[in-house]
Design a protein around this motif. Structure first.
Motif, PDB file in Angstrom:
ATOM      1  N   VAL A   1      60.664  30.419 -47.879  1.00 18.41           N
ATOM      2  CA  VAL A   1      61.862  31.192 -47.560  1.00 18.41           C
ATOM      3  C   VAL A   1      61.804  31.531 -46.079  1.00 18.41           C
ATOM      4  N   GLU A   2      62.735  31.009 -45.321  1.00 16.66           N
ATOM      5  CA  GLU A   2      62.778  31.240 -43.881  1.00 16.66           C
ATOM      6  C   GLU A   2      64.027  32.046 -43.541  1.00 16.66           C
ATOM      7  N   VAL A   3      63.822  33.174 -42.875  1.00 17.54           N
ATOM      8  CA  VAL A   3      64.947  33.981 -42.424  1.00 17.54           C
ATOM      9  C   VAL A   3      65.443  33.408 -41.100  1.00 17.54           C
ATOM     10  N   LEU A   4      66.585  32.762 -41.119  1.00 18.59           N
ATOM     11  CA  LEU A   4      67.151  32.183 -39.901  1.00 18.59           C
ATOM     12  C   LEU A   4      67.847  33.231 -39.045  1.00 18.59           C
ATOM     13  N   ASN A   5      68.378  34.265 -39.708  1.00 20.80           N
ATOM     14  CA  ASN A   5      69.020  35.351 -38.970  1.00 20.80           C
ATOM     15  C   ASN A   5      69.220  36.534 -39.895  1.00 20.80           C
ATOM     16  N   THR A   6      69.086  37.718 -39.320  1.00 20.64           N
ATOM     17  CA  THR A   6      69.381  38.927 -40.069  1.00 20.64           C
ATOM     18  C   THR A   6      70.865  39.235 -39.953  1.00 20.64           C
ATOM     19  N   ALA A   7      71.321  40.240 -40.690  1.00 21.69           N
ATOM     20  CA  ALA A   7      72.742  40.626 -40.642  1.00 21.69           C
ATOM     21  C   ALA A   7      72.862  42.130 -40.780  1.00 21.69           C
ATOM     22  N   ALA A   8      73.750  42.698 -39.990  1.00 25.30           N
ATOM     23  CA  ALA A   8      74.081  44.108 -40.166  1.00 25.30           C
ATOM     24  C   ALA A   8      74.794  44.284 -41.502  1.00 25.30           C
ATOM     25  N   THR A   9      74.832  45.508 -41.976  1.00 24.24           N
ATOM     26  CA  THR A   9      75.552  45.779 -43.219  1.00 24.24           C
ATOM     27  C   THR A   9      77.020  45.406 -43.034  1.00 24.24           C
ATOM     28  N   PRO A  10      77.543  44.511 -43.841  1.00 32.69           N
ATOM     29  CA  PRO A  10      78.931  44.064 -43.641  1.00 32.69           C
ATOM     30  C   PRO A  10      79.920  45.201 -43.881  1.00 32.69           C
ATOM     31  N   PRO A  11      81.109  45.111 -43.280  1.00 31.87           N
ATOM     32  CA  PRO A  11      82.112  46.175 -43.434  1.00 31.87           C
ATOM     33  C   PRO A  11      82.629  46.303 -44.860  1.00 31.87           C
ATOM     34  N   PHE A  12      82.441  45.257 -45.669  1.00 32.90           N
ATOM     35  CA  PHE A  12      82.797  45.325 -47.089  1.00 32.90           C
ATOM     36  C   PHE A  12      82.005  44.247 -47.817  1.00 32.90           C
ATOM     37  N   GLN A  13      81.725  44.500 -49.083  1.00 25.93           N
ATOM     38  CA  GLN A  13      81.063  43.513 -49.917  1.00 25.93           C
ATOM     39  C   GLN A  13      82.080  42.464 -50.347  1.00 25.93           C
ATOM     40  N   LEU A  14      81.670  41.214 -50.338  1.00 25.70           N
ATOM     41  CA  LEU A  14      82.635  40.153 -50.624  1.00 25.70           C
ATOM     42  C   LEU A  14      83.248  40.300 -52.007  1.00 25.70           C
ATOM     43  N   ASP A  15      82.442  40.744 -52.979  1.00 29.27           N
ATOM     44  CA  ASP A  15      82.972  40.878 -54.338  1.00 29.27           C
ATOM     45  C   ASP A  15      83.701  42.196 -54.541  1.00 29.27           C
ATOM     46  N   GLU A  16      83.863  42.984 -53.465  1.00 25.06           N
ATOM     47  CA  GLU A  16      84.608  44.236 -53.547  1.00 25.06           C
ATOM     48  C   GLU A  16      85.721  44.276 -52.500  1.00 25.06           C
ATOM     49  N   HIS A  17      86.186  43.065 -52.097  1.00 30.32           N
ATOM     50  CA  HIS A  17      87.198  43.001 -51.041  1.00 30.32           C
ATOM     51  C   HIS A  17      88.489  43.699 -51.428  1.00 30.32           C
ATOM     52  N   GLY A  18      88.768  43.743 -52.735  1.00 36.04           N
ATOM     53  CA  GLY A  18      90.003  44.373 -53.190  1.00 36.04           C
ATOM     54  C   GLY A  18      90.039  45.865 -52.958  1.00 36.04           C
ATOM     55  N   LYS A  19      88.881  46.464 -52.687  1.00 34.11           N
ATOM     56  CA  LYS A  19      88.826  47.905 -52.491  1.00 34.11           C
ATOM     57  C   LYS A  19      89.114  48.306 -51.034  1.00 34.11           C
TER      58      LYS A  19
ATOM     59  N   ASP B   1      85.636  37.875 -44.248  1.00 32.14           N
ATOM     60  CA  ASP B   1      86.585  37.620 -45.332  1.00 32.14           C
ATOM     61  C   ASP B   1      86.603  36.142 -45.723  1.00 32.14           C
ATOM     62  N   LEU B   2      86.468  35.253 -44.722  1.00 33.15           N
ATOM     63  CA  LEU B   2      86.505  33.817 -44.995  1.00 33.15           C
ATOM     64  C   LEU B   2      85.279  33.321 -45.747  1.00 33.15           C
ATOM     65  N   ARG B   3      84.240  34.150 -45.849  1.00 35.43           N
ATOM     66  CA  ARG B   3      83.068  33.745 -46.628  1.00 35.43           C
ATOM     67  C   ARG B   3      83.313  33.825 -48.132  1.00 35.43           C
ATOM     68  N   ARG B   4      84.374  34.530 -48.528  1.00 35.82           N
ATOM     69  CA  ARG B   4      84.663  34.647 -49.962  1.00 35.82           C
ATOM     70  C   ARG B   4      84.971  33.269 -50.547  1.00 35.82           C
TER      71      ARG B   4
END
Length: 593
Positions: free
Chosen positions: A99-117, A130-133
């Motif tokens: 398992v190789e971490v290519l890059n970290t990520a900040a906490t996203p502004p919304f969870q992809l499975d909770e975009h409706g909220k 949003d386009l990652r959904r």
């Protein structure tokens, strides 16, 4: 860096080693065993990381949502009872070795499975998230398949893919132009094209015979769900053709497209004159899935003691139309009041109605505040609209334009609210449009554009332009105009006659599009074409609610990009180079003065 996309994994790869790259969709720690749902553009795969691989386990342990990882491991069947047949990769999983971490990520502004909220503004601000959904990726993938199918079809029909200029000059095409100041030509401006209309006609004069382009177009107009300031057209033009040829080529293209992409066999494309569409449906893009029609009752209402009806019935530009809704008597008064407010949006002053409870009882079997005015004509009225027990009849009475727009829109809303659709797809050709329209200004306006050919000769056009029909055609699908086009004017005398009717003098014509008029002098062939709105087409084929859902980086309804914060201010130095001075002082750079 990868051997497979996540969504490509299946049971045929069991015991094979694979390498995946993607994002952490979800991380779960189950009693010392870490499960990672890895996501890429093709799907999601479950990855299992256990403590027997300490380095891999440590990397997985610090991974969080949207971290970018590279996984190497062996595909295996999921244990009995943990399989998910409803998921494309739900029968297998990957036992990770590395398992190789290519890059970290900040906490996203919304969870992809909770975009409706979250609101659409948040999703547009962070469109790259949003386009990652998966559903957004699927829409853009289908859009790509649509353009591929269109290109393959048109290339097979002998059309050449030819680009036309983006920096051009303003031409009269019905909307405001986006203007671009020229640095090298002080005080002059380019315009972004509202369509490639003039250039594709020039290509026909050039002898290139069959042209197409997936073209960017720009219109500075008020936006709606199916409009953007920049949009994409499937644009085509051909020489030595008539209406039947262009309609045949494009109808076959759309049929092939739906078969290729959705595996759908579209039904017959009927043809309907514009006048009939307006009379029966109140719209030039009727949704034929809805089995409701407007019925004219002017003749019955001329002598009724009810001025709301008798006035428009007697007026030259008036109309009284009825709309029967089967089973509509169940509508409550509150619902009827809501529909009354709805038609008011379109200029209607009210909405009269009659509920048919028991037709056999005559007036006593009807419920309505206007029934008392209908004595003597009620049976004829009910027969004409085909009323049965349990129906409601709505009425529109005003100018023909208001009635058509208001009751036509009511027809569509009732179809949606009462779920009256009788089929999934309903294509249609609308033909025989008026050549000109009277919008109340000092002169007639072209219903399409000034280069559309009329269906009559020059003398007939001059003698009675208001009655002239054009050689235009629109393809409609489910109440949406997919595309429109026409046979063009290739004869100088006819073009001059049309411009005369429009009140465009020789000087004005030469100023706006003299290069086209010059070209018509040098052997222009008969030609015609059509332009499809690609964004609308994709919206319909994906079931999206707006075209913003099928454009990678759309603008808002105020024509702004929240992600890039465009439009934005420019420096005083840039303005000075363009010899432009703003009324307010720019915030960036020095004073423009």
């Amino acid at each position: 860096m990868r051997s497979h996309y996540c969504g490509q994994l299946n049971e045929t790869l069991v015991d094979q080693e694979v390498t995946l790259c993607g994002w952490v969709h979800r991380r779960r720690d189950h009693g010392g065993v870490i499960f990672l749902d890895m996501r890429d553009r093709d799907g999601i795969a479950q990855v299992v990381v256990d403590p027997d691989t300490p380095e891999a386990f440590a990397s997985a342990d610090r991974a969080r949502s949207e971290f970018v990882l590279r996984i190497r491991g062996r595909v295996r069947m999921r244990p009995e009872g943990t399989q998910n047949p409803g998921m494309p990769t739900g029968l297998i999983e990957v036992l990770a070795k590395d398992v190789e971490v290519l890059n970290t990520a900040a906490t996203p502004p919304f969870q992809l499975d909770e975009h409706g909220k979250v609101g659409e503004e948040v999703r547009l601000k962070h469109r790259y998230i949003d386009l990652r959904r998966p559903e957004m990726i699927d829409k853009l993938r289908l859009r790509s398949r649509i353009t591929h199918s269109v290109r393959a079809y048109l290339e097979g029909e002998g059309f050449l893919d030819i680009e036309t200029p983006i920096l051009t000059r303003a031409t009269p095409e019905g909307a405001r132009d986006y203007l671009v100041p020229s640095r090298t030509h002080e005080g002059q401006f380019f315009a972004l094209p509202q369509s490639p209309q003039l250039f594709k006609q020039l290509l026909m004069v050039s002898g290139l015979d069959r042209y197409y382009q997936i073209a960017k177009c720009f219109r500075d107009e008020d936006l709606r769900a199916d409009r953007q300031p920049e949009f994409t057209q499937i644009d085509l033009e051909a020489s030595f053709v008539d209406e039947d040829a262009i309609m045949g080529i494009t109808e076959r293209m759309i049929r092939q497209l739906f078969k290729d992409v959705l595996d759908v066999e579209l039904p017959e494309f009927p043809r309907m004159p514009y006048a009939e569409a307006m009379r029966r449906y109140g719209s030039d893009k009727p949704d034929l899935r809805i089995p409701l029609e407007l019925v004219d009752v002017d003749d019955l209402m001329k002598d009724v003691d009810f001025k709301v009806f008798s006035g428009p019935a007697r007026a030259d530009d008036g109309r009284v139309a009825a709309l029967r809704v089967p089973g509509g008597a169940r509508l409550t008064r509150k619902e009827i009041d809501e529909y009354t407010r709805f038609v008011g949006i379109y200029g209607a002053k009210g909405l009269a109605w009659i509920k048919v409870n028991e037709r056999a009882r005559g007036l006593e079997g009807l419920q309505s505040p206007i029934v008392k005015f209908m004595d003597g004509i009620i049976e004829t009225l009910l027969d004409r609209v085909g009323a049965e027990d349990g129906d409601i009849i709505f009425f529109g009475a005003d100018t023909a334009r208001v009635v058509s727009e208001a009751i036509g829109a009511l027809r569509v809303k009732l179809g949606e609210d009462l779920e009256l659709y009788t089929r999934e797809w309903a294509p249609l050709w609308v033909v025989d449009f008026p050549m000109f329209e009277d919008d109340g200004s000092a002169r007639l306006q072209a219903l399409h554009h000034p280069f559309t050919a009329p269906s009559c000769d020059v003398e007939t056009l001059k003698a009675n332009p208001v009655e002239a029909l054009s050689r235009a055609y629109d393809m409609v699908l489910n109440g949406t105009e997919l595309g429109g086009g026409s046979i063009r004017i290739h004869d100088q005398a006819m073009q001059r006659a049309v411009l005369d009717v429009l009140g465009i003098g020789e000087e004005e014509a030469n100023e706006k599009f003299g290069f086209l008029l010059d070209a018509l002098k040098f052997g222009a062939p008969p030609h015609g074409g059509l332009a499809f709105g690609l964004d609308r087409l994709v919206m319909l084929m994906t079931g999206a609610r707006t075209i913003r859902e099928v454009i990678a980086f759309p603008k808002t309804q105020s024509a702004a990009c929240l992600m890039t914060d465009a439009p934005g201010e420019v420096s005083a130095e840039q303005l000075k180079e363009l010899n432009i001075r703003l009324r307010h002082k720019p915030k960036v750079g020095d004073d423009a003065s």
